[in-house]
Design an enzyme around this catalytic site. Structure first.
Site, PDB file in Angstrom:
ATOM      1  N   GLU A 157      32.428  47.435  41.045  1.00  0.00           N
ATOM      2  CA  GLU A 157      33.779  47.125  40.552  1.00  0.00           C
ATOM      3  C   GLU A 157      34.587  48.388  40.221  1.00  0.00           C
ATOM      4  O   GLU A 157      35.781  48.476  40.482  1.00  0.00           O
ATOM      5  CB  GLU A 157      33.685  46.225  39.308  1.00  0.00           C
ATOM      6  CG  GLU A 157      35.014  45.820  38.710  1.00  0.00           C
ATOM      7  CD  GLU A 157      35.928  45.098  39.699  1.00  0.00           C
ATOM      8  OE1 GLU A 157      35.572  44.005  40.135  1.00  0.00           O
ATOM      9  OE2 GLU A 157      37.001  45.646  40.060  1.00  0.00           O
ATOM     10  N   LYS A 232      39.290  54.267  48.707  1.00  0.00           N
ATOM     11  CA  LYS A 232      39.492  52.924  48.124  1.00  0.00           C
ATOM     12  C   LYS A 232      39.992  51.938  49.189  1.00  0.00           C
ATOM     13  O   LYS A 232      39.601  50.771  49.207  1.00  0.00           O
ATOM     14  CB  LYS A 232      40.458  53.016  46.943  1.00  0.00           C
ATOM     15  CG  LYS A 232      39.826  53.766  45.757  1.00  0.00           C
ATOM     16  CD  LYS A 232      40.839  54.171  44.714  1.00  0.00           C
ATOM     17  CE  LYS A 232      40.152  54.867  43.540  1.00  0.00           C
ATOM     18  NZ  LYS A 232      41.084  55.585  42.665  1.00  0.00           N
TER      19      LYS A 232
END
Ligand code: HSE
Length: 350
Positions: A157, A232
């Site tokens: 996460e 990302k």
């Protein structure tokens, strides 16, 4: 129930996570029946300490804050055979931890040493919780399969938008929706820098401030040249859109060419420069980019300031769903580690 945890790396994120454990000890126990026992810490610069009976977290934080090595730790348990010479691999293999927090140096080009840390943990039947972008960007599916084969979890996460629940949102509440595009601001350092430069601060000064605040990577080139946001983008495409994307497929530009004059002139046009990350499914496959864009002030992304990030998922069933939240920081990323460990704790408990 006690969860035994080892930390590989004791920098900003590891210390932030430990501060949260101290701050929330009672709440975590009363509300979730969760107790954390840090049984080992190994950091290439700060030294190494392990104790099968659990370490005094405050003492570890105090040692590094005073510039001392973890090896100087004084154990108050008797007969526990504290170890002081384990490197990261020995810590993963030999400690009695069930969960390894991989918080070592991020290298998004090779993914090492973090990839080896993850593989070693899985082969030893230990869960990995990490905010390190290298393994997830470069070998997500291979590592996930290895974790599954060994019946442990690979939790990531914190790799995107620190503790703001992006991966969990897409995999949990949004499960069943197909995501066709993702767009947003994914790097806290550069958004903070652009915000402060608009207020008049110079580039070098504001970058130094971002490092002091714990936003920037150990090598901030990764932030300002767009490598961090690109990693990302790759993670989101691979994990949430099932599109295997390599670095070569992402158009990448950082903010190093954005001058104070450009920021000032954008302001006079009612616009603002932002480092925007985009992934879109197209007829020919996928288009992905990280690049500075001059947005009208009426664009919601133009008003995301400081180290805050924002991400919009374009979905088939709900239309656009946007999450705005912390993108970087000590406690914010430390929280991502806690949230993944609590998820493992809940699963084991149930
Ligand atoms: N350097 C990163 C950023 C940290 O500024 O967003 C969080 O991934």
């Amino acid at each position: 129930m006690k969860r035994r945890i080892a930390l590989i790396g004791f920098g900003t994120v590891g210390q932030g996570f430990c501060e949260i454990l101290l701050q929330k000890e009672q709440l975590l126990n009363e509300k979730y029946g969760f107790e954390a026992e840090i049984v080992a810490i190994s950091d290439t610069l700060k030294g190494s300490i392990s104790c099968k009976k659990g370490l005094d977290i405050q003492q570890c934080i105090d040692l590094v804050n005073n510039g001392q090595k973890l090896d100087e730790y004084k154990c108050e348990h008797g007969n526990c055979e504290c170890g002081r010479d384990w490197d990261s691999l020995a810590t993963i293999q030999n400690s009695n931890a069930d969960i390894i927090c991989e918080l070592a140096y991020t290298d998004v080009k090779t993914g090492q040493p973090a990839i080896t840390h993850c593989k070693t943990a899985f082969k030893n039947g230990k869960h990995i919780v990490t905010s390190n972008k290298g393994p997830a960007a470069l070998q997500y599916s291979e590592l996930k399969k290895l974790a599954e084969k060994n019946k442990v979890k690979f939790m990531i996460e914190g790799t995107v938008m620190s503790g703001s629940p992006v991966i969990n949102l897409a995999e949990g509440p949004l499960a069943g929706c197909t995501i066709s595009a993702i767009k947003g601001i994914l790097n806290g350092t550069t958004n903070y820098m652009l915000t402060e430069m608009e207020k008049g601060m110079g580039y070098a000064e504001v970058l130094k401030k971002a490092q002091e605040l714990g936003y920037a990577e150990a090598d901030p080139t990764g932030d300002v040249e767009g490598f961090d946001a690109m990693a990302k983008v790759i993670i989101l495409a691979n994990v949430l859109m099932d599109v295997p994307l390599g670095a070569g497929a992402v158009h990448r530009e950082g903010i190093t060419k954005i001058t104070s004059e450009m920021i000032e002139s954008a302001k006079n046009e009612n616009t603002r420069w932002k480092l925007i990350s985009t992934i879109e499914k197209t007829e020919n496959g996928i288009a992905a980019s990280v690049k500075p864009e001059k947005l009208a002030l009426t664009d919601p992304l133009a008003n995301i300031m400081g180290a805050t990030n924002a991400l919009t998922f374009s979905t088939d069933l709900l239309g656009d769903v946007t999450i705005v939240g912390a993108g970087a920081g000590k406690l914010e990323t430390g929280f991502s580690i806690l949230t993944d460990i609590l998820a493992i704790h809940r699963q084991i408990k149930n």
